[in-house]
Write an enzyme that holds these catalytic residues in place. Structure first.
Site, short mmCIF file in Angstrom:
data_model
loop_
_atom_site.label_atom_id
_atom_site.label_comp_id
_atom_site.label_asym_id
_atom_site.label_seq_id
_atom_site.Cartn_x
_atom_site.Cartn_y
_atom_site.Cartn_z
CG ASP A 185 -3.26 3.21 -10.90
OD1 ASP A 185 -4.50 3.35 -11.00
OD2 ASP A 185 -2.44 4.12 -11.18
CG ASP A 202 5.91 14.73 -4.29
OD1 ASP A 202 6.63 15.18 -5.20
OD2 ASP A 202 6.26 13.81 -3.52
#
EC number: 2.4.1.12
Length: 1518
Positions: free
Chosen positions: A186, A330
């Site tokens: 990114d 997560d």
């Protein structure tokens, strides 16, 4: 439900033989939990609780020495039992709400403790049975092995950090054509792209960086297609066998969405690195990955942790990709998948390793993000709500989310003692003993049990340090996120940074430094309070307790501050201690075999005997081969030092292949991190010592402050501007490894290359102060540094009836009832009065009032006076003389015509101290009438009017307050029927007399003067000696005194005598205005237990108006005389845990502009014990209008008052004292004084929550309410045993006792049985028994009746008899009385009873639920005196225990006999009482409950584990 409990072991065999193995597991669990809950709620005396605590702690210490999961489960149940007893004690015995501040602080602490207990329960649930899953083998056919995408997401991390992860991923032992490694960048950095190209890895970027890491992963999923994705954070380097050891489970279970492995950190975390001795403590994350996650796997609730995990593409795509709603994508992703029915798994084998946060401030930042994310999940997608999850999974997620709420409870525990030390608020109302026996075992059990469970994963007391380091930072985050869950963004945790020099990180610890300063001030305040201030015992104990609490808090805070002492970190690549066989080849081809001491990406240290100093500076080749791991290394290195048989080498990496080999050697080995849990098992004392050692680190010399070098760049050096790629979606496919080069070929080339290495160049080793780190060296660690430390008128018509003999008597005001001192009159309380009683058979012929006292000298003489009235008739006035404020004696003659039977002598004060206006509450407005003032009355007797209709006159005068005497004439034969009849009449008089003292002197002849009652068979009924024609009542003149009257109760037989007595006492209103009458028998209703008219009903609310008249509940003036509400209760009322009874009280006060209702109050007291004060302020407008519509109390102010059971007795009195204040009407405004206030007669008392149950023997119950005999109002279950030929003294005592019974029940004793002592052997007495007589009179009957008494009366002495059986053991469990009973000394009792009376209580030898009360003594007179004591209120407090000796006016009480009970309780309450009085039974019941629960839980867990892992070879010990 789950089949049999056990399959192996001794317990299994035993249950199998008995058939109990077929019982469903929920049966013992339910039974055990119910028993534990019951035992946990039982309240006992702190001293007894201490013995229980000793027992549980001893058992814990013994069992903790044994291993096994069954023992662990039992210790969990035992710990929960002890904690339950603690929290129930806290909630029911230690909370006082005195003011709003104390209430707030106490509730806050209670909430914190509730949170801690919830966390403990959830921890036990999670960690009860770690699954210990093993790897699942892969199919033998490699063609069935799936394709795998490996994602390494990155944003702003440095390439040097990412390289190792990518190279390690590329080196995974998996078919090359099915392994795809991608860098998800990114940051769009060209250097990363170039590295990917060079290494043959895939490279993916996207146009927009939405949703941070979750978005990055979702984008990668969209452009890749493998069925499985493996995710590694950019610092997590996998071992080569990662896929081989994990994919097997994903293939074997198609419902498995996720398999997570541990996050192992090969670099020390801030706590390990900065604290002295920290390296000997397990890393902070070990408990989660070593224990919690394994426990979650057992419940199929494994959390996805963002890295080191395999994800099934179908599962994650089925939920729309990785969760983006929170910053912990997560855990939220795993939750979503599990809601869809997917399973999860956890393999407790570290198959990758990464870097821990280097500095405390970074650690705090990371935990803040985790806390925000988990709280966001709680608010946005609460696992306790919604569908899809089993209850076990919900609890696991609840544990994870609630964990991050620890900040507020932790801070609450730390600062709670400040409430007392600084604010004077006692938020735990308990003695140190109680706290010690409840709180300390709770803490001890929790610590030891958790220590056993956590073992090498987390040491005791270190969780407190970890939480305290974060708490003050998390408080704000916790509150904000709970209120605004959408706030907050994803922050990347910096890793891989360096510190040129150590420093103290104030930014990370300044909140705790401030807190430590406050705690130190509190400590000084506590020491000052203990040493220099004077306190009563309770206050001193509170100071000591809170000061110790502060010390504990300070220790924890100081340890958390010590973590902020950052140590120097100059290595880019931390060293890993490992022993590997290597071969070092120098430039001359000489090979040296050795073993590594440590290795890193920067170099290694090799131990070899051939190391020589001349090798320094030269180049060597290091070879390492592991066929098992498929690792072959041959990389050149430069020798930095060679001494003491150790070579210190720095890698001389030439190309990417060398770098890959180094990564493979350091990280790729399958057993590289097998020692991640190699820590000594937890020992709490050793762990505590480590805490103190860490605090000691703060005392070291502070290092010089230095700029914080966060990475390897030099000071002042700016990061180079990185070249970025264009913002667009781009995918670079990875190059298969086979297309690059095979592993075998790489090894061959490496061998050939090493054969051509030239001789090492001559070069000096760098100086020790050089770090060896350069910007160009991605592995820049020299590996050579040292690890840093871490009262009517005369009618003329009847005047001829008056006798000539006058009697004069003088009564002081004290005699009239002014027992508390002078009568004080004030402006706001101007009226006081006394009752003057004239006997009904006398008339006043002359009266004089003599007064003395004082008037305020500040009053105006012309406007002030005290007016005296008698029955509202003027008597005289007392004038003010400012020069002589004292007056008297002043005498006033009183007209005899003013007198009636009960007369009101009143004093009215009118006072002014100024001519314009006066304040009624001014202290100078007063007058006092001395209590030694007196009234002299001259009276004559009136000729008696003998009519049965006037009964009970002339024998009883209701206006008399002095002791009443009713002489009784009985035949000398001791006829039982005459005795029963006399007793019935005596009880009737007792019922009429009520509280007044009453006695019945007995004789066998008519007394020489006065009145008398004669009872017997065939007695004369007129002056001519006529005999009765049946049951007969007659009033005849006393043959010895024309002014006296004799009431004759007679009949032709003993039965008719009893009929006459019953007619007298039950229907006196039907006798008519005649002197004699033959009566008929009275039919009586059957009485029921506890229906005595004297007792307040306990089966319904009772109105005040049923007990007293409404006029008794109202008064005039701003401070009227106190109002009283007397009531009687059976003394055996028992409530669960002493819960109070309720009084609904309604009070009325004048409204309008008269009384200041806000400042006015009514004080409520019970038996002279203050209870509560209430304002007279009316309710709000809305409530006032609604009450007018539906409430009978409209206009009154209602209050609910709790009546504590320990303040209630047989005879009780409620007191209401109004204290009103007039409204300030301004100067010279008249304040109305004629106001009235009242307690509403519709107010109620409610005793419905009480049960009839009492511990006996208890003479105080008998003295207060004749209990247990008064249980039946007619004494139908009472037998009185008298000597066969009782003398007049004993008979008098019997009648006095019957009078006492009548006064206690307000019902004649119509059912009492009277028997002689000689009858006892042939006809054992029934019911409760009263024994009257001396030991000589009773003979052997006394010993039989008192067989269960520990006392023996023999030879004019009373001694304690021989104990039998286990009675001595019982004594160990007797309570310690604090009311003056001589417990514990009666074993040596040997008291003479000469001229003494003995009152003794014991259990009936004929019925264990019945009692015996014996009145005995040296002589009948002493017995009579003892009975009379029952009517003397001053003597009642001395009558208690099971033995009372009266010598003259002195009473001595004892308690020795074992306790027995009368009455009944519901089963649950009976068990509560029993366990509360038998600590050994409580202990055993608790153990039984814990054992049953543990047995069932163990069997259930074991069976569940078998189902979770079908194959025994794929799981650890079960």
């Amino acid at each position: 439900m789950y089949g049999t409990w056990f399959t192996t072991g001794k317990v299994t065999d035993l249950l199998a033989r008995t058939g109990l193995d077929r019982v469903p597991v929920w049966v013992p669990v339910v039974l055990g939990v119910v028993l534990m809950a019951f035992v946990g709620s039982v309240r006992i005396d702190p001293a007894l609780q201490g013995w229980v605590s000793i027992g549980t702690v001893t058992l814990l210490l013994v069992l903790n020495r044994r291993r096994g999961r069954g023992i662990t489960v039992f210790l969990m149940m035992l710990s929960l039992l002890v904690s339950l007893r603690y929290i129930v004690w806290r909630l029911t015995a230690t909370v006082q709400f005195s003011n709003w501040l104390q209430t707030a602080l106490a509730v806050l602490l209670l909430l914190a403790e509730a949170y801690a207990l919830m966390t403990l329960c959830l921890s036990y649930f999670q960690m009860a049975w770690p699954l210990r899953r093993r790897e699942h083998p892969l199919p033998e056919d490699m063609a069935q092995w799936p394709s795998v995408d490996v994602f390494v997401p990155s944003y702003n991390e440095e390439l040097s950090l990412v390289r190792s992860t990518v190279l390690g991923a590329l080196d995974l032992d998996w078919p090359a054509d099915r392994l795809n490694v991608y860098i998800l960048d990114d940051g769009r950095r060209k250097a990363f792209h170039d590295f990917a190209v060079e290494a043959g890895a895939g490279y993916i970027i996207r146009a927009e960086n939405n949703h941070a890491k979750a978005g990055n992963l979702n984008h990668a999923l969209a452009v890749t297609d493998s069925p499985f994705a493996v995710i590694f954070d950019c610092d997590h380097v996998p071992t080569r066998g990662f896929l081989r050891r994990t994919i097997g489970w994903m293939m074997a279970d198609p419902n498995l969405a996720l398999l997570q492995t541990p996050h192992h950190f090969y670099a020390p975390d801030p706590f390990q690195r900065n604290l002295a001795g920290g390296m000997h403590v397990p890393p902070e994350g070990n408990m989660f990955y070593g224990l919690v996650q394994d426990g979650n796997d057992f419940w199929d609730a494994t959390f996805f942790c963002g890295s080191c995990a395999i994800i099934r593409r179908e599962a994650v795509m089925g939920i729309g990709g990785f969760a983006t709603e929170t910053v912990t994508e997560d855990a939220h992703t795993a939750l979503k998948m599990q809601r869809r029915g997917w399973g999860t798994a956890y393999l407790r084998e570290p198959l990758a390793a990464g870097l821990a946060t280097e500095r405390l401030i970074l650690h705090i930042g990371q935990r803040v993000r985790w806390a925000r994310g988990m709280i966001q999940i709680m608010r946005l997608d609460n696992p306790m709500l919604g569908a899809g999850l089993r209850w076990e999974q919900r609890l696991c997620y609840l544990s994870a989310m609630s964990h991050f709420l620890f900040a507020i409870p932790r801070l609450t525990f730390l600062v709670s003692p400040l409430a007392f030390l600084f604010l004077g608020q006692n938020i735990i109302a308990a003695s140190p003993l109680a706290i010690s026996v409840y709180a300390l075992p709770h803490i001890f059990h929790s610590v030891i049990t958790l220590s056993r469970i956590e073992g090498r994963w987390r040491y005791s007391f270190w969780s407190e340090i970890y939480e305290t380091s974060l708490a003050l930072f998390l408080v704000r985050i916790t509150i904000v996120t709970l209120l605004q869950p959408h706030k907050g963004k994803f922050n990347v945790t910096d890793k891989g940074g360096l510190l040129a020099r150590g420093y103290f990180d104030w930014d990370a610890v300044y909140p705790n430094v401030i807190l430590a300063g406050v705690l130190c001030a509190a400590l000084l305040r506590g020491v000052f309070g203990i040493v220099w201030q004077f306190h009563d015992r309770l206050a001193l104990q509170s100071f000591i307790l809170n000061t110790l609490w502060v010390v504990i808090s300070l220790i924890i805070v100081l340890a958390s501050i010590a973590v902020g002492r950052e140590t120097r970190q100059t290595r880019n690549a931390p060293r890993v201690s490992v022993r590997l066989p290597v071969v070092v080849t120098d430039a001359h081809g000489r090979q040296m075999e050795g073993h590594t001491h440590d290795i890193s990406l920067g170099g290694l240290a090799v131990g070899t005997r051939l190391a020589t100093p001349d090798m320094v500076g030269g180049e060597v080749t290091v070879r390492y081969d592991s066929a098992r791991d498929g690792i072959h290394v041959g990389v050149p290195a430069r020798v930095l030092d060679a001494r003491d048989g150790t070579l210190r080498l720095r890698w001389a990496v030439r190309d990417l292949e060398d770098e890959r080999q180094v990564v493979s050697m350091v990280f790729g080995r399958n057993d590289a991190w097998a020692g991640w849990a190699d820590f000594a098992p937890d020992r709490p004392l050793r762990s505590l010592a480590m805490v103190f050692r860490s605090i000691g680190g703060l005392l070291r010399r502070r290092p010089a402050e230095a700029p914080r070098a966060l990475h390897e760049m030099g000071e002042g050096e700016l990061p180079a501007t990185e070249e970025k790629l264009e913002k667009q979606s781009f995918v670079l496919k990875p190059v298969p490894r086979s297309a690059r080069h095979g592993a075998t070929a790489s090894a061959a080339l490496f061998v050939a290359f090493t054969a051509l290495v030239p001789a090492a160049m001559a070069q000096e080793a760098p100086s020790p102060d050089q770090s060896g780190v350069t910007a160009e060296t991605p592995f820049g660690d020299s590996n050579t540094g040292v690890v840093p430390d871490a009262l009517p008128a005369i009618d003329p018509a009847v005047a001829d009836r008056i006798s000539d003999a006058e009697v004069t008597r003088t009564l002081t005001f004290r005699n009239l009832g002014a027992t508390t001192g002078p009568l004080t009159l004030r402006g706001y309380s101007p009226l006081q009065g006394l009752d003057v009683v004239v006997p009904a058979n006398r008339v006043v012929t002359h009266a004089q009032l003599t007064l003395s006292g004082a008037l305020s000298p500040s009053l105006l003489p012309e406007a002030n006076a005290v007016t005296v009235t008698l029955n509202e008739q003027y008597v005289g006035t007392l004038k003010v003389d400012p020069q002589h404020p004292q007056f008297g004696p002043v005498s006033f003659d009183i007209d005899p015509l003013y007198f009636t039977g009960d007369n009101k002598l009143n004093f009215h004060f009118a006072g002014e101290y100024r001519r314009d206006c006066n304040d009624l509450f001014n202290e100078i407005l007063w007058a006092r009438i001395s209590d030694m003032s007196r009234i002299t009355l001259t009276t004559v007797r009136i000729t008696p009017e003998r009519k049965l209709s006037r009964l009970p006159a002339p024998f009883f005068d209701p206006n008399q307050r002095s002791t009443l005497r009713v002489p009784v004439v009985l035949p000398a034969t001791g006829d039982r029927g005459a005795l029963r009849a006399a007793g019935l009449v005596a009880s009737w008089f007792g019922r009429i007399a009520d509280f007044r003292k009453l006695s019945f002197p007995v004789s066998t002849t008519i007394p020489a003067s006065g009145n008398a009652v004669e009872v017997g068979v065939n007695l004369p009924v007129d002056a001519e000696g006529g005999r009765p024609a049946g049951p007969m009542l007659a009033e005849v003149a006393n043959p010895n005194d024309r002014w006296g009257t004799v009431l004759v109760v007679t009949g032709r037989t003993a039965q008719e005598v009893e009929v006459a007595a019953r007619a007298l006492v039950f229907s006196p209103d039907t006798l008519g205005g005649v002197a004699s009458k033959v009566v008929s028998d009275v039919s009586l209703e059957t009485r029921h237990p506890y229906d005595a008219p004297a007792f307040v009903p306990t089966d319904r609310p009772v109105r005040f108006g049923e007990l007293v008249g409404a006029a008794d509940l109202q008064g005039g003036g701003f401070a009227p005389a106190g109002m009283t509400l007397p009531f009687h209760l059976p003394p055996d009322l028992y409530t669960w845990r002493g819960r109070p009874f309720l009084m609904n009280m309604w009070v009325r006060a004048p409204g309008g502009p008269v009384v200041d209702l806000e400042t006015s109050r009514v004080d409520v007291s019970l038996n002279n014990n203050y209870l509560q004060s209430y304002t007279l302020s009316p309710p709000g407008l809305w409530r006032k209008w609604s009450e007018r519509l539906v409430n009978q109390h409209a206009g009154a102010v209602g209050h609910v008052t709790a009546l504590p059971p320990w303040l209630l007795f047989g005879q009780n009195q409620l007191q209401f004292n109004f204290d009103a204040r007039p409204i300030d009407r301004g100067a010279c405004r008249r304040t109305p004084g004629d106001i009235h206030m009242s307690v509403d007669s519709d107010s109620t008392l409610d005793f419905r929550r009480g049960y009839h149950f009492a511990e006996m023997p208890n003479l105080s119950y008998f003295a207060e309410a004749a209990f247990p005999f008064s249980r039946m109002a007619d004494l139908s279950e009472t037998t009185v045993v008298l000597p066969d030929h009782p003398d007049t003294g004993t008979t008098g005592a019997f009648l006095d006792l019957m009078g006492f019974f009548g006064a206690s029940t307000w019902y004649p004793a119509a059912g009492v049985t009277v028997m002689g002592a000689d009858e006892v052997a042939q006809t054992p007495p029934k019911g409760d028994i009263v024994v009257l007589g001396t030991a000589a009179q009773l003979g052997g009957a006394a010993s039989g009746l008192l067989a269960r008494s520990p006392y023996v009366i023999h030879d004019r002495h009373i001694t304690v008899g021989q104990r039998m059986g286990l009675q001595g053991i019982w004594y160990l469990f007797q309570d310690h009385d604090h009311a003056g009973l001589k417990d514990g000394v009666t074993a040596n009792l040997n008291a003479p009873i000469a001229e003494a009376g003995v009152l003794l209580a014991a259990q009936s030898p004929y019925d264990s639920q019945r009692s015996v009360v014996a009145f005995t003594g040296d002589t009948p007179e002493r017995i009579h005196d003892l009975v009379l004591s029952l009517r003397n209120k001053g003597d009642l407090p001395s009558l208690q225990g099971d033995l009372v000796l009266k010598n003259g006016d002195r009473f001595t009480s004892y308690r020795t006999a074992p306790v027995y009970t009368v009455g009944s309780l519901p089963l649950w309450l009976r068990l509560d009482w029993f366990l509360g009085h038998h600590p050994s039974a409580l202990y055993l019941a608790g153990l039984a409950g814990a054992g049953l629960a543990a047995l069932g839980v163990w069997a259930w867990l074991r069976g569940w584990s078998r189902r979770r892992i079908a194959r025994d070879d794929l799981t650890g010990e079960l």
